[in-house]
Design an enzyme around this catalytic site. Structure first.
Site, short mmCIF file in Angstrom:
data_model
loop_
_atom_site.label_atom_id
_atom_site.label_comp_id
_atom_site.label_asym_id
_atom_site.label_seq_id
_atom_site.Cartn_x
_atom_site.Cartn_y
_atom_site.Cartn_z
N SER A 63 44.89 36.03 28.73
CA SER A 63 44.60 35.22 29.91
C SER A 63 43.64 34.07 29.60
CB SER A 63 43.99 36.09 31.02
OG SER A 63 44.88 37.09 31.44
N GLY B 179 47.81 37.06 33.02
CA GLY B 179 48.27 35.99 32.14
C GLY B 179 47.57 34.68 32.44
N GLY C 80 47.26 30.28 32.88
CA GLY C 80 47.98 29.15 33.45
C GLY C 80 47.99 29.10 34.96
N CYS D 236 45.96 40.57 38.57
CA CYS D 236 45.47 39.25 38.18
C CYS D 236 46.53 38.16 38.40
CB CYS D 236 44.98 39.30 36.73
SG CYS D 236 43.75 38.04 36.37
N PHE D 237 47.10 37.61 37.34
CA PHE D 237 48.17 36.62 37.49
C PHE D 237 49.31 37.20 38.30
CE2 PHE D 237 51.36 33.63 35.44
CZ PHE D 237 50.76 32.46 35.88
N GLN E 39 48.83 36.77 41.95
CA GLN E 39 49.15 35.42 42.40
C GLN E 39 50.67 35.22 42.51
OE1 GLN E 39 47.16 33.15 39.37
NE2 GLN E 39 45.20 34.15 39.83
N ASN F 212 39.08 37.89 35.42
CA ASN F 212 39.33 36.70 34.61
C ASN F 212 40.40 35.89 35.32
OD1 ASN F 212 39.83 34.72 32.76
ND2 ASN F 212 40.95 36.03 31.34
N GLY G 47 41.13 31.89 37.38
CA GLY G 47 40.69 30.58 37.86
C GLY G 47 41.47 30.11 39.06
N PHE G 48 42.52 30.86 39.44
CA PHE G 48 43.32 30.56 40.62
C PHE G 48 43.24 31.74 41.58
CE2 PHE G 48 45.02 27.88 37.32
CZ PHE G 48 45.43 26.72 37.97
N HIS H 16 41.17 43.33 36.94
CA HIS H 16 41.74 44.11 35.84
C HIS H 16 41.36 45.58 35.96
CE1 HIS H 16 43.09 40.80 33.07
NE2 HIS H 16 42.34 40.13 33.92
N GLU I 211 42.51 48.10 34.38
CA GLU I 211 42.50 48.82 33.10
C GLU I 211 41.11 48.73 32.46
OE1 GLU I 211 42.29 44.91 31.72
OE2 GLU I 211 43.61 45.71 33.25
#
Length: 378
Positions: A55, A236, A238, A262-263, A266, A304, A306-307, A352, A354
């Site tokens: 990530s 992940g 981006g 996380c990703f 989103q 972790n 940023g979006f 996260h 885990e």
């Protein structure tokens, strides 16, 4: 990125932010130059897991803890096969690692993998600058003959931004692989690798799940070829707005139990019809307080991102797949930290669970995923 792996201890280095702020220090890790998005991580430990988290691809990580590298590096703790950060920023690196598990120093590992870093700068000042002005592009330049400040700043401003960046395929596995269940096999899960960490399928394997990790480019046919009891959306790097939603929507239409982190949170949010947006400076570290609104409990979590997902906190929303609500929220800033569907088995969290190297407050979410798959079988 250009690098050299020669000794860097006394080599000058410069960190240049895209707004013109400059910090001068010494090279740490490989010597050369690198670019990325400047972000800060508040974790006091677990730096090896941070460095190897996919990530962090195309990000330069500033460590807020002043002493980094004390426990060295080993071959057991990485979350992937390589370091993914674009650059590393520390204040006071350990001169000698001291841990019975250490196999080499962090500085040596960064040099071996060609990761350019900088040490000896006030990382608190860098962090405050990013908190006030937001995450931004950055460059680290090291060597005995550095470019002038104007040239370095121009190069930083030419680097790609994170908004609009499609990075999952760059970090994901190219070939599917299987992580077998530990003990008796109870379920099969198809996991879409958007930048998955090694501990994630391990946490599922501990619960009797055989995990088929699929490339980011996997099709609906690829997912259902493994006859899954559940579907997992990984973390992940981006911008989530760049991801194709075909597979996720197909999984939702078939009402296959779904868990995203996380990703993946989103991506689920976008599939449900919510928007996503760039946070000012994001959440990164292992000490973020999140409330599970379904139980009222507060857990300390590893982040972790940023979006974030733009979903209403004060009501149940109607989506193409039934009713949805925000299940978790960050107590620092009220950012959406989890979603759940009320009419079918699907949920996600923005952090996260885990949590290697900790904390482990959120491990129950894997049990919640197991319960969804058990309920679907009943």
């Amino acid at each position: 990125m250009t690098t050299s792996t020669r000794g860097a201890a006394k080599v000058p280095a410069v960190l240049v932010l895209e707004d013109g702020r400059i910090f001068r220090g010494r090279a740490y890790g490989a010597v050369g130059e690198t670019f990325g998005e400047a972000v800060f991580s508040t974790g006091m430990t677990g730096y090896q897991e941070t460095l190897t988290d996919p990530s962090y691809h195309r990000q330069v990580v500033v460590m807020t803890a002043p002493h980094v590298g004390n426990t060295g590096v080993n071959d057991e703790d990485p979350e992937s096969k390589r370091i993914w950060v674009s650059g590393y920023v520390v204040r006071d690196p350990a001169r000698v690692p001291s841990n019975w598990r250490a196999q080499r120093s962090l500085d040596e590992e960064l040099r071996n993998q060609g990761v350019v870093g900088i040490s000896g700068i006030d990382t608190r000042a860098v962090t405050r600058h990013l908190r006030e002005r937001g995450a931004m592009r950055v460059g680290i330049f090291s060597g005995n003959a550095l470019p002038d400040e104007g040239t370095m700043l121009a190069e930083v401003r030419q680097a790609p931004e994170m908004v609009g960046a499609s990075l999952s395929e760059e970090v994901a596995t190219k070939e599917a692989y299987v992580v077998p269940a530990i003990g008796e096999k109870r379920f099969t899960v198809a996991a879409l690798d958007l930048g998955i960490k090694g501990m994630t399928p391990h946490r599922m394997a501990e619960r009797g799940i055989e995990v088929h990790v699929l490339p980011a480019t996997a099709t609906v046919e690829d997912v259902y070829a493994v006859n899954p009891d559940g579907f997992f959306l990984s973390n992940g790097p981006g911008d989530p707005s760049t991801v194709d939603l075909t597979v996720v929507k197909a999984v939702l239409e078939r009402k296959t139990p779904l868990f995203g982190i996380c990703f993946g949170n989103q991506i689920l949010g976008r599939a449900l019809g919510f928007g996503t947006y760039k946070l000012k400076y994001g959440h990164r570290g292992i000490n973020q307080p999140v409330q599970d609104r379904t139980t009222g409990k507060v857990e300390v979590t590893a982040h972790n991102h940023g979006f974030a997902v733009d979903a209403p906190l004060d009501k149940v929303s109607e989506t193409p797949y039934g009713r949805a609500e925000v299940s978790h929220v960050c107590l620092n800033d009220q950012v959406v930290e989890g979603l759940q569907l009320l009419d079918q088995p699907a949920f996600s969290v923005q952090y996260h669970p885990e949590a290697a190297a900790g904390p482990h407050d959120a491990a129950y979410l894997f049990d919640r995923f197991v319960s969804l798959m058990e309920g679907q079988r009943a």
